[in-house]
Write a protein that holds these residues in place. Sequence first.
Motif, PDB file in Angstrom:
ATOM      1  N   ILE A 190       9.564  -2.230 -22.583  1.00 51.41           N
ATOM      2  CA  ILE A 190       9.846  -3.124 -24.137  1.00 51.41           C
ATOM      3  C   ILE A 190       9.034  -1.935 -25.677  1.00 51.41           C
ATOM      4  O   ILE A 190       8.637  -0.999 -25.640  1.00 51.41           O
ATOM      5  CB  ILE A 190       8.048  -3.823 -24.056  1.00 51.41           C
ATOM      6  CG1 ILE A 190       8.039  -4.779 -25.530  1.00 51.41           C
ATOM      7  CG2 ILE A 190       7.002  -2.638 -24.097  1.00 51.41           C
ATOM      8  CD1 ILE A 190       7.261  -5.989 -24.669  1.00 51.41           C
ATOM      9  N   THR A 191       9.799  -2.503 -27.108  1.00 55.19           N
ATOM     10  CA  THR A 191       9.693  -1.908 -28.221  1.00 55.19           C
ATOM     11  C   THR A 191       8.482  -3.350 -28.975  1.00 55.19           C
ATOM     12  O   THR A 191       8.487  -4.080 -29.093  1.00 55.19           O
ATOM     13  CB  THR A 191      10.853  -2.399 -29.254  1.00 55.19           C
ATOM     14  OG1 THR A 191      11.914  -1.359 -28.596  1.00 55.19           O
ATOM     15  CG2 THR A 191       9.895  -1.413 -30.301  1.00 55.19           C
ATOM     16  N   ILE A 192       6.607  -1.475 -28.887  1.00 55.03           N
ATOM     17  CA  ILE A 192       5.949  -2.563 -29.293  1.00 55.03           C
ATOM     18  C   ILE A 192       5.859  -2.733 -31.229  1.00 55.03           C
ATOM     19  O   ILE A 192       6.254  -1.797 -31.710  1.00 55.03           O
ATOM     20  CB  ILE A 192       4.846  -1.715 -29.077  1.00 55.03           C
ATOM     21  CG1 ILE A 192       4.998  -1.070 -27.290  1.00 55.03           C
ATOM     22  CG2 ILE A 192       3.621  -2.567 -29.462  1.00 55.03           C
ATOM     23  CD1 ILE A 192       3.476  -0.358 -27.067  1.00 55.03           C
ATOM     24  N   GLU A 193       6.581  -3.978 -31.334  1.00 55.75           N
ATOM     25  CA  GLU A 193       6.252  -3.880 -32.536  1.00 55.75           C
ATOM     26  C   GLU A 193       5.085  -4.793 -33.317  1.00 55.75           C
ATOM     27  O   GLU A 193       4.660  -5.091 -34.946  1.00 55.75           O
ATOM     28  CB  GLU A 193       6.804  -5.476 -33.929  1.00 55.75           C
ATOM     29  CG  GLU A 193       8.809  -4.606 -32.777  1.00 55.75           C
ATOM     30  CD  GLU A 193       9.085  -3.394 -33.439  1.00 55.75           C
ATOM     31  OE1 GLU A 193       9.209  -3.323 -34.260  1.00 55.75           O
ATOM     32  OE2 GLU A 193      10.395  -3.899 -32.822  1.00 55.75           O
ATOM     33  N   SER A 194       4.015  -4.493 -32.587  1.00 55.75           N
ATOM     34  CA  SER A 194       2.393  -5.672 -33.160  1.00 55.75           C
ATOM     35  C   SER A 194       1.599  -4.664 -32.278  1.00 55.75           C
ATOM     36  O   SER A 194       1.380  -5.115 -31.195  1.00 55.75           O
ATOM     37  CB  SER A 194       2.538  -7.200 -33.414  1.00 55.75           C
ATOM     38  OG  SER A 194       1.207  -7.300 -34.111  1.00 55.75           O
ATOM     39  N   ALA A 195       0.205  -4.347 -32.896  1.00 52.56           N
ATOM     40  CA  ALA A 195      -0.643  -3.836 -32.120  1.00 52.56           C
ATOM     41  C   ALA A 195      -1.204  -5.654 -31.163  1.00 52.56           C
ATOM     42  O   ALA A 195      -1.902  -5.362 -30.524  1.00 52.56           O
ATOM     43  CB  ALA A 195      -2.163  -4.225 -32.906  1.00 52.56           C
ATOM     44  N   ALA A 196      -0.861  -6.654 -31.492  1.00 47.20           N
ATOM     45  CA  ALA A 196      -0.836  -7.934 -31.041  1.00 47.20           C
ATOM     46  C   ALA A 196      -0.568  -8.066 -29.688  1.00 47.20           C
ATOM     47  O   ALA A 196      -0.768  -8.548 -29.029  1.00 47.20           O
ATOM     48  CB  ALA A 196      -0.651  -9.347 -32.059  1.00 47.20           C
TER      49      ALA A 196
END
Length: 626
Positions: A190-196
């Motif tokens: 997965i690519t992390i686009e947000s801290a959420a």
Amino acid sequence: MSQNYTGSNSPSIATEVYKEIPSNSYVESVPRDLHQLQELDNITQVQPFLENEAAPPLIVSEAIAQMLANLGVAYAFGVAGGAMASLWGALSNSTIDLLNFRHEAGAAFAATEAYFASGRPSVVFTTAGPGITNALTGLFAARGEGAKVILLSACTSAPQRGRWAIQETSSYTLPSGGIFTSGALFNYAITIESAAQLPQIFRKLALGLAQPGGFVAHLSIPTGVQTSVVEDISLPNLDVAQYPITAPKEAIAKSVELLSAGPFAIWVGFGARDAADEIRQLAEKTGAAVICSPRGKGIFPEDHPQFVGVTGLGGHASVLAYMEQQPPLRTLVLGTRLGEPTSFWSSAMVPSGGFVHVDIDPEVPGVAYPHVETFSVQSDIKAYLQELLQILPDAAHTKTLSLPNPERKAIEPDIDYPVRPEVLMAAIQKIIVEGSDAIVMAECGNSFTWSTHLLRFAEANRYRVSTGVGAMGHAVTGVLGAALARNSKAVGIVGDGAMLMNNEISTAVKYNIPAIWIVLNDARYNMCHQGMKILGLKGADATIPPTNFAMIARGMGAEAATVARESDIEAALQQAIASNVPFLIDVVIDPDRPAPSGARNKSLAAQGIKANQVKNSAKPVSFPAV
């Protein structure tokens, strides 16, 4: 600081404040200039000024490092770069031991072997672009070997994608399928686009790591996201218990029925490495003959009278003698895929009643031999055997059989120079295998065949080879991960080609990792050279310019010895074992000694392939075939 300074007569207040604020303090509002600090001398209370400063917020990089430590990660191996500076810094300041390698593939091989040596998941870290692609071979091996490894990589932030950023990493430059998504290479990506996203991602990692078997994941973190603040997010509890896959009672009952019908053999693979005690109990209870894959060496003691031999590449003729002279009715297959390096898909290995094949992966049984009757059992090997042992009766009719054992040929006296591989292996057996507790790893190629055929192990988890991928450089660099994770000696038996391709000697020196390399130096890619010669294919060049590996090792800060005579081998091995620093033994090996691949010859012959008969042949021809 715990003291309050009151009044203008307090001596050198500003100087004391300056001394007690660390240079890397997060209290950036405190002036650093000493002249400015003099103005604080008239302040009656300095302490409240510092205490009111807010604690620095948690950023994504720090949260990732914290979560990885909570997952049990002890080591991170990789090569840094600007795109992952924040992540690199967070890992460096965490409880995880971070090791900076010279090449990402070597880092991934080391992470793989650190997992197998410790049982704890490992991390590989890379920067964007070539950092990721360099690591892929090692990660491919991690997936094939069944390791638990997490790749952390940097990628280009969303606003810069498609604009020719430095080492741009996006769908414009790399295929997203397979690298940034789950598939054949990664169990989870997965690519992390947000801290959420962090709570969900780390919960999935925890579940994946808790499941039996391997688990290879990829977290791609854009540069801009690495420094984003984690706000109002509750990080999850990652304490997920591991759970074994157990066989249904019906499967156990059917296994008992099939195995009680007549004599059976046990074929042990690497997937059974945690069930060594149960396998020995089963063999001695029933009198079953035991054979093993190259990766399964030592799980069942090779000095046991019921051990018949290793199958496949580098295997023993005693296995085929057993199958021909005392064929079992069935074979219980435990934790091996029965792929080409283990079986060569030889029909001689098929018992008349077929296989009872146990594996945690339901897609394994029956695939290597699709036309053979196979009773498939999906289960953890240890749990299966514990259930089986409770109800399987003794089979007294097999206990009277005298089983063939792996042959041990006497070594004839020679002229002492150059070193014969079989003499070297005898010395390794004496000094390393029997005289120490070191892990031994063999590189692909002739190092693999000589080691697998001639070394004998009586303990599980002391011998490591890679068969699924078999990448050159795996043992050369993986030996660092094994030695580090065990905090003890690990020995790589490697070829000169692999040592030239991808070594991490200077990394071992930097971190004082007790790795030992034994280099079979024959100035050839000798499996290729010997294989092409036997196949009658002329004109191919597999030679290498002679290399002084001892000089290279010393130049990088390691200790080294050159061995050109058989009479010097044992002294060099003892010196390496006694050394407190990384050590390389450069062995001038006889290049013309044929590697022990007799079982491969028989397999090719069974397929109708004969040496020097490859022209105009529709049959597949390959080496190792010598």
